[in-house]
Design an enzyme around this catalytic site. Structure first.
Site, PDB file in Angstrom:
ATOM      1  CB  SER A   1      -0.905   0.039   1.228  1.00  0.00           C
ATOM      2  OG  SER A   1      -1.656   1.240   1.206  1.00  0.00           O
TER       3      SER A   1
ATOM      4  CE  LYS B   1      -3.121  -2.209  -0.306  1.00  0.00           C
ATOM      5  NZ  LYS B   1      -3.950  -2.048  -1.446  1.00  0.00           N
TER       6      LYS B   1
ATOM      7  CG  HIS C   1      -5.185  -0.640   3.699  1.00  0.00           C
ATOM      8  ND1 HIS C   1      -5.335  -0.150   2.409  1.00  0.00           N
ATOM      9  CD2 HIS C   1      -4.395   0.250   4.339  1.00  0.00           C
ATOM     10  CE1 HIS C   1      -4.653   0.980   2.280  1.00  0.00           C
ATOM     11  NE2 HIS C   1      -4.072   1.249   3.432  1.00  0.00           N
ATOM     12  CG  ASN C   2      -7.356  -1.352  -0.810  1.00  0.00           C
ATOM     13  OD1 ASN C   2      -6.374  -1.171  -0.103  1.00  0.00           O
ATOM     14  ND2 ASN C   2      -7.274  -1.375  -2.119  1.00  0.00           N
TER      15      ASN C   2
ATOM     16  CD  GLU D   1      -7.355   3.249  -0.439  1.00  0.00           C
ATOM     17  OE1 GLU D   1      -6.331   2.684  -0.025  1.00  0.00           O
ATOM     18  OE2 GLU D   1      -7.661   3.277  -1.655  1.00  0.00           O
TER      19      GLU D   1
HETATM   20  C1  6PG Z   1      -3.097   1.474  -1.768  1.00  0.00           C
HETATM   21  C2  6PG Z   1      -4.392   1.624  -2.540  1.00  0.00           C
HETATM   22  C3  6PG Z   1      -4.366   0.955  -3.855  1.00  0.00           C
HETATM   23  C4  6PG Z   1      -5.711   1.034  -4.584  1.00  0.00           C
HETATM   24  C5  6PG Z   1      -5.772   2.121  -5.558  1.00  0.00           C
HETATM   25  C6  6PG Z   1      -7.075   2.251  -6.342  1.00  0.00           C
HETATM   26  O1  6PG Z   1      -3.195   1.003  -0.652  1.00  0.00           O
HETATM   27  O2  6PG Z   1      -2.049   1.845  -2.281  1.00  0.00           O
HETATM   28  O3  6PG Z   1      -5.405   1.049  -1.779  1.00  0.00           O
HETATM   29  O4  6PG Z   1      -4.035  -0.374  -3.643  1.00  0.00           O
HETATM   30  O5  6PG Z   1      -5.937  -0.103  -5.269  1.00  0.00           O
HETATM   31  O6  6PG Z   1      -5.516   3.312  -4.902  1.00  0.00           O
HETATM   32  O7  6PG Z   1      -8.198   1.819  -5.701  1.00  0.00           O
HETATM   33  P1  6PG Z   1      -9.652   2.103  -6.315  1.00  0.00           P
HETATM   34  O8  6PG Z   1      -9.482   2.256  -7.794  1.00  0.00           O
HETATM   35  O9  6PG Z   1     -10.487   0.918  -5.992  1.00  0.00           O
HETATM   36  O10 6PG Z   1     -10.113   3.363  -5.687  1.00  0.00           O
END
Ligand code: 6PG
Length: 504
Positions: free
Chosen positions: A142, A207, A210-211, A214
């Site tokens: 990430s 992860k 985590h997303n 996010e």
């Molecule tokens: C990270 C982000 C990354 C993510 C992209 C796009 O931790 O660096 O989570 O892995 O995949 O930023 O995500 P989306 O296109 O789904 O917004």
């Protein structure tokens, strides 16, 4: 021929030298590791070679980058067990590349690390598929391009012996924090944000969550922006200033920092704020959706994460929203107060509380899945590993780390004493913000779903008693009684008269 194996043992191969692969390769070189690189795209290979050479020239860096023309050449560069990182898109391509590596002579003791955003169940399936043929390992990365280049957060999982082999490299290239849990600049010493999460698939799972967090974190910030902009009429730069101030306190985070920065940016063609010129249709690669699906599958609610995915989907219905704007009239009322600084303070606390609920949902989900999968996930370590390098890095993660360090079995993050106190103290402001947005017709699916999550989690009695009766009424689905063991089931023939309760 000089090969990396003849130079020293600190080397690794990188397959896939796109944005992330190239950045990881340069980061490894920066940290004294030699890298053999391969990409089917010659431009990627040339670009990495060029930047690696520039690195050597500018920083007296003596690490070696070897550009390989084939997988066979790549394998011949490495001593055994070979360590090969893949930085390629998630999906079937991972297996295609591994199968090609096997054809090129990969050996059972060789370690292949998938550093992509693979679905965790695919990682588990691949681990099984390649048992005895190679040592399949994974590391979710990430931090985007900058993170990969100067210090990402890494979530590694797979064979513990392979981890011992990889750990020095991952510790060296990952982001670091100081003893107070604060991020340190690249190349400064500190505690590495490289976490070994356990058995195969668990790193990609962590992860994925985590997303999901996010997605929700981003959505909550966007809701505050919309409220300040549309309900209060504040221009982008003023909202940026408010976010900037918030970023100095408990809401300090990378996402808050970049949002403040974005809101202050003027358009390159008009004199308007750039954000006003960006089309309001959100994209997504799917990891937030995976998190929401997983939460449904394991029965661990993450309503705010799910709402964030829906909010992106709703945003993409631009044409229908434009029609709705003409057809649907809002009946609104004034906010509870017209004092701007009061409203801003309330929103600050609302954002903090909602964010806390999002983390509570994410950690609960990990807890449920880890017990279903038999993974020994360590939540304090996971929170620690997210304190720097990753997209959700935030000062707040230090408090989460402490909460799990003082109680590894914490039932829900909100139940931690200090978080429970904060929720108590900031709660009314949160409720007022949700009320204001509702009165003024501003959608806040994230913030309001978080408040409902909080309220549901503090409700010893929910209306599921009525729901169970409804299910029994139309489908004979039975119910349990509050005054009998839960395993005892009851049913009423609702259409009969007189009605009798049957014990089943
Ligand atoms: C990270 C982000 C990354 C993510 C992209 C796009 O931790 O660096 O989570 O892995 O995949 O930023 O995500 P989306 O296109 O789904 O917004």
């Amino acid at each position: 021929m000089t090969t990396l194996s003849s130079i020293n043992n600190s080397h690794i191969a990188m397959i896939g030298l796109g944005v992330m692969g190239k950045s990881l390769a340069l980061n490894l070189l920066d940290n004294g590791f030699n890298v053999a690189g391969f990409d089917i795209n010659q431009h990627h290979l040339d670009q990495t070679t060029q930047e690696a050479t520039a690195l050597n020239n500018s920083e007296q860096n003596h690490s070696v980058f070897i550009s390989c023309k084939s997988l066979t050449e790549l394998l011949n560069q490495l001593s055994t067990p070979r360590v090969i990182a893949l930085s390629i898109p998630a999906g079937n391509i991972v297996e295609t590349v591994i199968d090609d590596l096997l054809k090129a002579g990969l050996q059972p003791q060789d370690i292949v690390i998938d550093t992509g955003n693979s679905l965790w169940t695919d990682t588990i399936a691949r681990d099984k598929k390649y048992q005895g043929k190679l040592n399949f390992f994974s590391t979710a990365v990430s931090g985007g391009e900058q993170g990969a280049r100067f210090g990402p957060a890494l979530m590694a999982s797979g064979d513990p012996q392979a981890w011992l082999h990889i750990k020095p490299m991952w510790n060296a290239i990952s982001a670091k924090v100081d003893k107070n849990g604060m991020p340190v600049p690249p190349k400064h010493p500190g505690e590495p944000c490289a976490t070994y999460t356990g058995p195969s698939g668990s790193g990609h799972y962590v992860k994925m969550v985590h997303n999901g967090i996010e997605y929700a974190d981003m959505q909550l910030i966007c809701e505050v922006y919309q409220y300040l902009n549309q309900a209060l009429g504040l221009p982008a730069n003023e909202i940026g200033e408010i976010f900037n101030q918030w970023n100095q306190g408990v809401l300090n985070s990378y996402l808050m920092e970049i949002s403040a920065d974005i809101l202050k940016q003027k358009d390159f063609h008009t004199d308007k704020p750039l954000v006003d010129m960006i089309l309001d249709k959100a994209g997504q690669k799917g990891t937030g959706t995976w998190t929401a699906i997983n939460s449904f599958e394991v029965g661990s609610p993450t309503p705010t994460i799910a709402q964030s995915v829906y909010a992106r989907s709703l945003s993409s219905l631009k044409t229908r929203r434009e029609l709705g704007a003409k057809l649907l009239t809002a009946k609104t009322e004034k906010a509870l107060t017209d004092d701007l600084s009061t409203i801003v303070n309330e929103l600050h606390d609302a954002l903090y509380c909602a964010k806390l609920c999002v983390y509570a949902q994410g950690f609960d989900l990990m807890k449920t899945t880890s017990s279903q999968q038999g993974w020994p996930l360590n939540f304090a370590d996971i929170a620690k590993g997210w304190r720097s390098g990753c997209i959700i890095r935030a000062i707040f993660l230090q408090s989460i780390t402490k909460a799990f360090e003082s109680n590894h079995d914490l039932d829900n993050l909100m139940f931690d004493q200090s978080f429970a106190k904060e929720l108590e103290q900031r709660q009314l402001n949160w409720r007022r913000s949700v009320a204001n947005a509702s009165l003024q017709g501003i959608p806040i699916p994230g913030m309001s779903s978080a408040l409902s999550y909080f309220d549901a989690m503090r409700c010893a009695t929910l209306p599921a008693n009525l729901l169970q009766a409804q299910r029994d009424y139309f489908g004979s689905h039975t119910y349990s009684r509050v005054d009998q063991p839960e395993a005892n089931k009851y049913h009423v023939e609702w259409s009969q008269s007189p009605r009798v309760e049957q014990s089943l």
